[in-house]
Motif scaffolding. Sequence first.
Motif: not given
Length: 138
Positions: A43-63
């Motif tokens: 959970m701590k690693a997930q929070r840190e990852m979500l805090g670092g999301v910025k414009r230009g990142d290629r992401v995968v959603t829960g779906g």
Amino acid sequence: MFISQAWAQGAGGSSDFLVQLFPLVLIFIVFYFLLIRPQQSKMKAQREMLGGVKRGDRVVTGGGIIGLVTKVISDNELQVELAEGVRVRVLKQTITDIITRGESVRGGKEADDDAKPMLPTAAPAERKSLLGSLFGRK
């Protein structure tokens, strides 16, 4: 005579209680180290990852949808481009992974917010006619 024997059996009850309590404490300690503690670190690693999301990142959603972050709207909301011209607003909590990190975008608010940073550019397709490919013409 039988009553005195019953009183004698009840005298050693305090150590018996500790022996019965020991397996429960042991089970709790095992659960803590095998289940609770690893989940907290995830959970701590997930929070840190979500805090670092910025414009230009290629992401995968829960779906399982892959998209490009085009705008960070608020602390909890992102605008993600799924295909060219298809933009959706998603909650940050639905982001499960960041595939590639985009380059940090420097600039003021006067820059075009709807620009498409780091979109893969497709090479123009070479058109060949059916007859040209049969007779060797290019």
